[in-house]
Design a protein around this motif. Structure first.
Motif, PDB file in Angstrom:
ATOM      1  N   GLU A 217     -19.499  -7.884  -6.449  1.00 43.92           N
ATOM      2  CA  GLU A 217     -18.512  -8.767  -5.473  1.00 43.92           C
ATOM      3  C   GLU A 217     -16.986  -8.654  -6.279  1.00 43.92           C
ATOM      4  O   GLU A 217     -16.582  -9.145  -5.319  1.00 43.92           O
ATOM      5  N   VAL A 218     -17.405  -8.570  -7.000  1.00 39.67           N
ATOM      6  CA  VAL A 218     -15.831  -8.506  -8.260  1.00 39.67           C
ATOM      7  C   VAL A 218     -15.308  -7.170  -8.140  1.00 39.67           C
ATOM      8  O   VAL A 218     -13.951  -6.920  -7.836  1.00 39.67           O
ATOM      9  N   ALA A 219     -15.753  -6.011  -7.694  1.00 33.31           N
ATOM     10  CA  ALA A 219     -15.216  -5.074  -7.845  1.00 33.31           C
ATOM     11  C   ALA A 219     -13.993  -4.987  -6.495  1.00 33.31           C
ATOM     12  O   ALA A 219     -13.395  -4.211  -6.542  1.00 33.31           O
ATOM     13  N   LEU A 220     -14.977  -4.606  -5.670  1.00 34.77           N
ATOM     14  CA  LEU A 220     -13.919  -4.719  -4.537  1.00 34.77           C
ATOM     15  C   LEU A 220     -12.419  -5.246  -3.938  1.00 34.77           C
ATOM     16  O   LEU A 220     -12.313  -4.721  -4.208  1.00 34.77           O
ATOM     17  N   GLY A 221     -12.714  -6.480  -4.573  1.00 28.98           N
ATOM     18  CA  GLY A 221     -11.242  -7.106  -3.896  1.00 28.98           C
ATOM     19  C   GLY A 221     -10.344  -6.097  -5.274  1.00 28.98           C
ATOM     20  O   GLY A 221      -9.652  -6.373  -5.087  1.00 28.98           O
ATOM     21  N   ARG A 222     -10.666  -6.133  -6.422  1.00 23.16           N
ATOM     22  CA  ARG A 222     -10.597  -5.838  -7.649  1.00 23.16           C
ATOM     23  C   ARG A 222      -9.634  -4.655  -7.344  1.00 23.16           C
ATOM     24  O   ARG A 222      -8.366  -3.929  -7.950  1.00 23.16           O
ATOM     25  N   ILE A 223     -10.278  -3.328  -6.624  1.00 26.81           N
ATOM     26  CA  ILE A 223      -9.922  -1.949  -6.467  1.00 26.81           C
ATOM     27  C   ILE A 223      -9.188  -2.014  -5.719  1.00 26.81           C
ATOM     28  O   ILE A 223      -8.477  -1.228  -5.191  1.00 26.81           O
ATOM     29  N   GLN A 224      -8.818  -3.594  -4.652  1.00 25.51           N
ATOM     30  CA  GLN A 224      -8.067  -2.911  -3.098  1.00 25.51           C
ATOM     31  C   GLN A 224      -6.645  -3.941  -4.147  1.00 25.51           C
ATOM     32  O   GLN A 224      -5.876  -3.664  -3.863  1.00 25.51           O
ATOM     33  N   TRP A 225      -6.894  -4.545  -4.718  1.00 29.89           N
ATOM     34  CA  TRP A 225      -5.862  -5.293  -5.800  1.00 29.89           C
ATOM     35  C   TRP A 225      -5.285  -4.045  -6.215  1.00 29.89           C
ATOM     36  O   TRP A 225      -3.925  -3.873  -6.328  1.00 29.89           O
ATOM     37  N   ALA A 226      -5.438  -3.173  -7.434  1.00 26.25           N
ATOM     38  CA  ALA A 226      -5.268  -1.774  -7.974  1.00 26.25           C
ATOM     39  C   ALA A 226      -4.559  -0.962  -6.918  1.00 26.25           C
ATOM     40  O   ALA A 226      -3.547  -0.307  -7.504  1.00 26.25           O
ATOM     41  N   ARG A 227      -4.914  -0.514  -5.897  1.00 30.31           N
ATOM     42  CA  ARG A 227      -4.766   0.099  -4.737  1.00 30.31           C
ATOM     43  C   ARG A 227      -2.934   0.169  -4.697  1.00 30.31           C
ATOM     44  O   ARG A 227      -1.960   0.303  -4.196  1.00 30.31           O
ATOM     45  N   GLU A 228      -2.891  -1.105  -3.764  1.00 29.23           N
ATOM     46  CA  GLU A 228      -2.370  -1.962  -3.812  1.00 29.23           C
ATOM     47  C   GLU A 228      -0.825  -1.716  -4.951  1.00 29.23           C
ATOM     48  O   GLU A 228       0.010  -1.831  -4.388  1.00 29.23           O
ATOM     49  N   ARG A 229      -0.907  -2.684  -6.038  1.00 31.77           N
ATOM     50  CA  ARG A 229      -0.198  -2.347  -6.983  1.00 31.77           C
ATOM     51  C   ARG A 229       0.719  -1.726  -7.430  1.00 31.77           C
ATOM     52  O   ARG A 229       1.201  -1.114  -7.448  1.00 31.77           O
ATOM     53  N   CYS A 230      -0.171  -0.348  -7.423  1.00 28.99           N
ATOM     54  CA  CYS A 230      -0.467   0.649  -7.903  1.00 28.99           C
ATOM     55  C   CYS A 230       0.250   1.944  -6.336  1.00 28.99           C
ATOM     56  O   CYS A 230       1.499   2.077  -6.955  1.00 28.99           O
ATOM     57  N   ALA A 231       0.629   1.524  -5.620  1.00 30.06           N
ATOM     58  CA  ALA A 231       1.184   2.048  -4.501  1.00 30.06           C
ATOM     59  C   ALA A 231       3.015   1.948  -4.517  1.00 30.06           C
ATOM     60  O   ALA A 231       3.397   2.687  -3.962  1.00 30.06           O
ATOM     61  N   ARG A 232       2.528   0.391  -4.727  1.00 26.17           N
ATOM     62  CA  ARG A 232       3.949  -0.082  -4.811  1.00 26.17           C
ATOM     63  C   ARG A 232       4.724   0.621  -6.070  1.00 26.17           C
ATOM     64  O   ARG A 232       5.527   0.409  -5.745  1.00 26.17           O
TER      65      ARG A 232
END
Length: 85
Positions: free
Chosen positions: A59-74
């Motif tokens: 439940e924590v991992a999903l939100g964090r990986i989405q955040w990490a992907r978006e922040r890395c892309a930017r």
């Protein structure tokens, strides 16, 4: 979900780093965090730690990986643009 044009390992390194997803880090800080995490842990340990989080706290991992992907892309976009020029 946003696609990430960067190497998945970069997102994974940010995912397992100690940076808070609720913070407002600039792109340079994200790049430094990714570099430092990969240097300290290496790719295999990053993936192992991420797998542990997904297994223990999905439940924590999903939100964090989405955040990490978006922040890395930017954060990596300027580096990617310079590499293709």
């Amino acid at each position: 979900m946003t696609t990430c044009p960067v190497e998945p390992m970069l997102s994974m390194a940010l995912f397992v780093s100690d940076v808070s997803a609720s913070g407002d880090q600039d792109d340079a800080t994200i790049r430094e965090t990714v570099d430092r995490t990969l240097e300290q842990l290496g790719p295999d340990e990053c993936y192992a730690r991420a797998a542990e989080v997904f297994g223990d706290r999905p439940e924590v991992a999903l939100g964090r990986i989405q955040w990490a992907r978006e922040r890395c892309a930017r954060a990596m976009a300027p580096a990617l643009a310079g590499a293709s020029a």
